[in-house]
Scaffold this motif. Structure first.
Motif, PDB file in Angstrom:
ATOM      1  N   GLU A   1      22.447 -42.060 103.056  1.00  0.00           N
ATOM      2  CA  GLU A   1      22.849 -41.180 104.141  1.00  0.00           C
ATOM      3  C   GLU A   1      24.044 -41.805 104.832  1.00  0.00           C
ATOM      4  O   GLU A   1      24.359 -42.983 104.600  1.00  0.00           O
ATOM      5  N   ALA A   2      24.715 -41.017 105.680  1.00  0.00           N
ATOM      6  CA  ALA A   2      25.894 -41.535 106.369  1.00  0.00           C
ATOM      7  C   ALA A   2      25.529 -42.789 107.154  1.00  0.00           C
ATOM      8  O   ALA A   2      24.442 -42.911 107.702  1.00  0.00           O
ATOM      9  N   SER A   3      26.453 -43.744 107.184  1.00  0.00           N
ATOM     10  CA  SER A   3      26.214 -45.007 107.856  1.00  0.00           C
ATOM     11  C   SER A   3      25.856 -44.800 109.316  1.00  0.00           C
ATOM     12  O   SER A   3      26.415 -43.953 110.011  1.00  0.00           O
ATOM     13  N   SER A   4      24.880 -45.561 109.789  1.00  0.00           N
ATOM     14  CA  SER A   4      24.512 -45.540 111.197  1.00  0.00           C
ATOM     15  C   SER A   4      24.606 -46.968 111.721  1.00  0.00           C
ATOM     16  O   SER A   4      24.334 -47.927 111.011  1.00  0.00           O
ATOM     17  N   ALA A   5      25.038 -47.082 112.964  1.00  0.00           N
ATOM     18  CA  ALA A   5      25.184 -48.394 113.588  1.00  0.00           C
ATOM     19  C   ALA A   5      25.106 -48.204 115.096  1.00  0.00           C
ATOM     20  O   ALA A   5      25.199 -47.083 115.608  1.00  0.00           O
ATOM     21  N   HIS A   6      24.931 -49.297 115.802  1.00  0.00           N
ATOM     22  CA  HIS A   6      24.953 -49.234 117.259  1.00  0.00           C
ATOM     23  C   HIS A   6      26.317 -48.704 117.689  1.00  0.00           C
ATOM     24  O   HIS A   6      27.361 -49.216 117.262  1.00  0.00           O
ATOM     25  N   LYS A   7      26.326 -47.665 118.506  1.00  0.00           N
ATOM     26  CA  LYS A   7      27.586 -46.999 118.835  1.00  0.00           C
ATOM     27  C   LYS A   7      28.583 -47.907 119.560  1.00  0.00           C
ATOM     28  O   LYS A   7      29.790 -47.669 119.521  1.00  0.00           O
TER      29      LYS A   7
ATOM     30  N   LEU B   1      24.694 -43.782  95.254  1.00  0.00           N
ATOM     31  CA  LEU B   1      25.179 -43.022  96.403  1.00  0.00           C
ATOM     32  C   LEU B   1      24.609 -41.608  96.391  1.00  0.00           C
ATOM     33  O   LEU B   1      24.609 -40.935  95.354  1.00  0.00           O
ATOM     34  N   ASP B   2      24.137 -41.158  97.546  1.00  0.00           N
ATOM     35  CA  ASP B   2      23.609 -39.805  97.694  1.00  0.00           C
ATOM     36  C   ASP B   2      24.577 -38.992  98.553  1.00  0.00           C
ATOM     37  O   ASP B   2      24.723 -39.252  99.743  1.00  0.00           O
ATOM     38  N   GLU B   3      25.250 -38.032  97.937  1.00  0.00           N
ATOM     39  CA  GLU B   3      26.210 -37.150  98.622  1.00  0.00           C
ATOM     40  C   GLU B   3      27.264 -37.947  99.410  1.00  0.00           C
ATOM     41  O   GLU B   3      27.457 -37.732 100.609  1.00  0.00           O
TER      42      GLU B   3
ATOM     43  N   LEU C   1      25.981 -44.531  90.162  1.00  0.00           N
ATOM     44  CA  LEU C   1      25.150 -43.326  90.119  1.00  0.00           C
ATOM     45  C   LEU C   1      25.391 -42.545  91.400  1.00  0.00           C
ATOM     46  O   LEU C   1      25.171 -43.057  92.498  1.00  0.00           O
ATOM     47  N   VAL C   2      25.861 -41.306  91.267  1.00  0.00           N
ATOM     48  CA  VAL C   2      26.268 -40.505  92.417  1.00  0.00           C
ATOM     49  C   VAL C   2      25.576 -39.154  92.389  1.00  0.00           C
ATOM     50  O   VAL C   2      25.721 -38.387  91.433  1.00  0.00           O
ATOM     51  N   SER C   3      24.839 -38.855  93.446  1.00  0.00           N
ATOM     52  CA  SER C   3      24.255 -37.530  93.619  1.00  0.00           C
ATOM     53  C   SER C   3      25.219 -36.673  94.428  1.00  0.00           C
ATOM     54  O   SER C   3      25.765 -37.134  95.433  1.00  0.00           O
ATOM     55  N   SER C   4      25.445 -35.436  93.990  1.00  0.00           N
ATOM     56  CA  SER C   4      26.394 -34.595  94.713  1.00  0.00           C
ATOM     57  C   SER C   4      26.172 -33.128  94.385  1.00  0.00           C
ATOM     58  O   SER C   4      25.676 -32.776  93.307  1.00  0.00           O
TER      59      SER C   4
END
Length: 311
Positions: A92-98, A163-165, A193-196
């Motif tokens: 999923e898209a990267s998440s981090a402390h804002k 990678l997923d999407e 390996l790429v899911s898209s």
């Protein structure tokens, strides 16, 4: 890093064997088997609800299979020593402390994984984020977040990337960058390996595809071979106000003639010059005469027709 340290995933081959996942009465993945080879980009495709994300999560030991097994370099992900050094993943898209900078976000991961701090700088450079290294995460665009996620996956310099999407939300420039980056990793001998859902992009990016539907394997192989296996093959697209006359004129040929929802003729079994000559002989007016070759989207839609999960 020594060969000995990389030995668990030296060849980087991913093998999914009889993988099954049942949630109550729903078989999300059903006896799925396929292989992903090193040195190639493999597109993992399927309609909504096909079981792609569940499969990837089982591969990464985030979901326990009901049956079957998935391995990387002959070993389950859970059995890998220092897995970040062997497998990089972005589901999923990267998440981090804002309020944390991109550089510090990666340094935290390095510290937790026992990786040298310099890898954070190297990974940012790898994905082109060095100019934004000291910007706070809250100021990152979606495309920058996607790149940061890939940088995090590359911290251990893994031989396998999952990678997923990864192109979700990217603009055309970002998608082009992603394509070049992933191809370069495969050219280095890594497994990608790429899911898209972006089928036109997958035709440009992938060397191989694995297509699943309703949790089961539908087709696997090199992109060109999968496209070439399409039953309809090459066909001629014709628009004419005299469709009946042209169809009758082609009776002498071994042709198949279908009509789409707009009344356009889709003719198989002959080439465009043959159709043109038949039209000329019969005095048929042509508004369009185009050779259509199968593409990945057509093959995908044909193979998965009626199998999307719309619950």
């Amino acid at each position: 890093m020594s060969d000995g340290q990389r030995s668990p995933t030296r060849d980087g081959q991913i093998v999914v064997s009889g993988l099954t996942k049942v949630y109550r009465n729903v078989r999300a993945v059903d006896n799925l088997s396929f292989t992903v080879e090193p040195g190639r980009v493999t597109g993992f495709l399927g309609p909504n609800g096909a079981g792609k994300t569940t499969t990837l999560r089982m591969l990464l030991n985030l979901v326990t299979p009901t049956a079957g097994e998935a391995t990387v370099g002959g070993r389950r992900y859970a059995d890998l020593t220092d897995p970040l050094r062997h497998v990089g993943a972005v589901l999923e898209a990267s998440s981090a402390h804002k309020g944390r900078t991109g550089l510090n976000h990666l340094r935290v991961i390095c510290a937790a994984a026992g990786l040298p701090k310099r890898r954070a700088d190297e990974a940012l450079a790898l994905v082109g984020l060095t100019p934004a290294a000291k910007r706070k995460f809250k100021g990152y665009s979606l495309g920058m977040k996607q790149r940061l996620g890939i940088a995090a996956a590359m911290l251990g310099d893994p031989r396998v990337l999952i990678l997923d999407e990864p192109a979700n939300g990217l603009d055309p420039e970002g998608i082009r960058w992603m394509r070049g980056f992933l191809k370069s990793l495969a050219q280095q001998g890594r497994t990608v390996l790429v899911s898209s859902h972006l089928l036109s992009e997958m035709q440009l990016l992938a060397d191989d595809v694995v297509i699943i539907a309703a949790g089961q394997l539908v087709r696997q192989g090199p992109v060109d071979q999968v496209i070439g296996s399409m039953a309809q093959g090459v066909r001629v697209r014709v628009r004419t106000p005299q469709a009946d006359v042209l169809t009758a004129a082609l009776k002498a040929e071994s042709v198949t003639v279908a009509t789409d929802e707009h009344g356009t003729l889709l003719i198989g079994g002959v080439d465009a010059p043959t159709v043109g000559r038949a039209a000329l002989t019969a005095g048929v007016e042509l508004h369009e005469l185009t050779t259509e070759r199968p593409d990945l989207e057509r093959v995908f839609l044909e193979l998965t027709a009626g199998k999307a999960d719309i619950r």
